[in-house]
Design a protein around this motif. Structure first.
Motif, short mmCIF file in Angstrom:
data_model
loop_
_atom_site.label_atom_id
_atom_site.label_comp_id
_atom_site.label_asym_id
_atom_site.label_seq_id
_atom_site.Cartn_x
_atom_site.Cartn_y
_atom_site.Cartn_z
N THR A 10 -58.26 -48.63 26.58
CA THR A 10 -59.36 -48.04 26.54
C THR A 10 -59.87 -47.39 25.21
N PRO A 11 -61.05 -46.97 25.01
CA PRO A 11 -61.29 -46.43 23.89
C PRO A 11 -61.09 -44.85 23.78
N ARG A 12 -60.72 -44.44 25.15
CA ARG A 12 -60.49 -42.97 25.00
C ARG A 12 -58.86 -42.93 25.34
N GLU A 13 -58.18 -43.83 24.88
CA GLU A 13 -56.56 -43.79 25.01
C GLU A 13 -55.90 -42.73 24.17
N THR A 14 -56.71 -42.37 23.18
CA THR A 14 -55.99 -41.74 21.96
C THR A 14 -56.26 -40.06 22.24
N LEU A 15 -57.17 -39.97 23.31
CA LEU A 15 -57.37 -38.48 23.67
C LEU A 15 -56.10 -37.93 24.12
N LEU A 16 -56.11 -36.84 24.29
CA LEU A 16 -54.68 -36.03 24.79
C LEU A 16 -54.21 -36.54 26.00
N ARG A 17 -55.24 -36.61 27.01
CA ARG A 17 -54.79 -37.20 28.20
C ARG A 17 -54.04 -38.68 28.40
N GLY A 18 -54.65 -39.39 27.46
CA GLY A 18 -54.22 -40.86 27.44
C GLY A 18 -53.01 -41.00 26.34
N ARG A 19 -52.69 -40.07 25.61
CA ARG A 19 -51.58 -40.24 24.72
C ARG A 19 -50.23 -40.64 25.22
N ARG A 20 -49.92 -40.76 26.49
CA ARG A 20 -48.63 -41.07 26.89
C ARG A 20 -48.70 -42.56 26.79
N GLN A 21 -49.80 -43.21 27.24
CA GLN A 21 -50.05 -44.64 27.32
C GLN A 21 -49.70 -45.26 25.74
N VAL A 22 -50.57 -44.47 24.78
CA VAL A 22 -50.40 -45.01 23.49
C VAL A 22 -48.96 -44.90 22.81
N ARG A 23 -48.33 -43.73 23.52
CA ARG A 23 -46.86 -43.55 22.81
C ARG A 23 -45.97 -44.63 23.56
N ASN A 24 -46.21 -45.06 24.48
CA ASN A 24 -45.31 -46.28 25.32
C ASN A 24 -45.61 -47.44 24.59
N ARG A 25 -47.00 -47.66 24.02
CA ARG A 25 -47.10 -49.04 23.63
C ARG A 25 -46.57 -48.98 21.92
N ILE A 26 -46.69 -47.73 21.58
CA ILE A 26 -45.89 -47.46 20.08
C ILE A 26 -44.38 -47.64 20.16
N GLU A 27 -43.87 -47.32 21.40
CA GLU A 27 -42.26 -47.65 21.44
C GLU A 27 -42.23 -49.14 21.60
N ALA A 28 -42.98 -49.83 22.43
CA ALA A 28 -42.79 -51.31 22.47
C ALA A 28 -43.03 -51.95 20.98
N LEU A 29 -43.75 -51.41 20.40
CA LEU A 29 -44.20 -51.85 19.12
C LEU A 29 -42.87 -51.79 18.09
N HIS A 30 -42.12 -50.83 18.27
CA HIS A 30 -41.06 -50.39 17.62
C HIS A 30 -39.87 -51.36 18.04
N GLU A 31 -39.70 -51.36 19.32
CA GLU A 31 -38.76 -52.39 19.79
C GLU A 31 -38.90 -53.69 19.42
N TRP A 32 -40.32 -54.12 19.37
CA TRP A 32 -40.42 -55.59 18.91
C TRP A 32 -40.15 -56.03 17.43
N ILE A 33 -40.45 -54.69 16.62
CA ILE A 33 -40.05 -54.63 15.16
C ILE A 33 -38.48 -54.92 14.89
N GLU A 34 -37.69 -53.88 15.79
CA GLU A 34 -36.22 -53.87 15.61
C GLU A 34 -35.86 -55.01 16.15
N ALA A 35 -36.34 -55.98 17.13
CA ALA A 35 -36.05 -56.99 17.42
C ALA A 35 -35.85 -58.36 16.48
N GLN A 36 -36.72 -58.21 15.37
CA GLN A 36 -37.04 -59.24 14.28
C GLN A 36 -35.59 -59.66 13.66
#
Length: 69
Positions: A10-36
């Protein structure tokens, strides 16, 4: 490769209320990078500037829209 963790939910996901969702997706990206495998030398990421600013802990003044790092 298209990764769901780089997709803007959502466009609002980076607002403070939505940051948990963004941080979860960032963690998923880190895991994907580490798995390469070790032979992967280059990874190009394309996404929204707000996502990368949150990921890198930068302000909007430090990381502008359409920035290249």
């Amino acid at each position: 490769i298209v990764l769901d963790c780089l997709r803007e939910v959502t466009p609002r996901e980076t607002l403070l209320r939505g940051r948990r969702q963004v941080r979860n997706r960032i963690e998923a990206l880190h895991e994907w990078i580490e798995a390469q495998d070790d032979e992967t030398e280059t990874i190009a990421l394309v996404g929204h500037s707000e996502y990368f600013a949150v990921m890198l802990g930068l302000t909007r003044q430090q990381f502008k829209n359409c920035d290249v790092w």
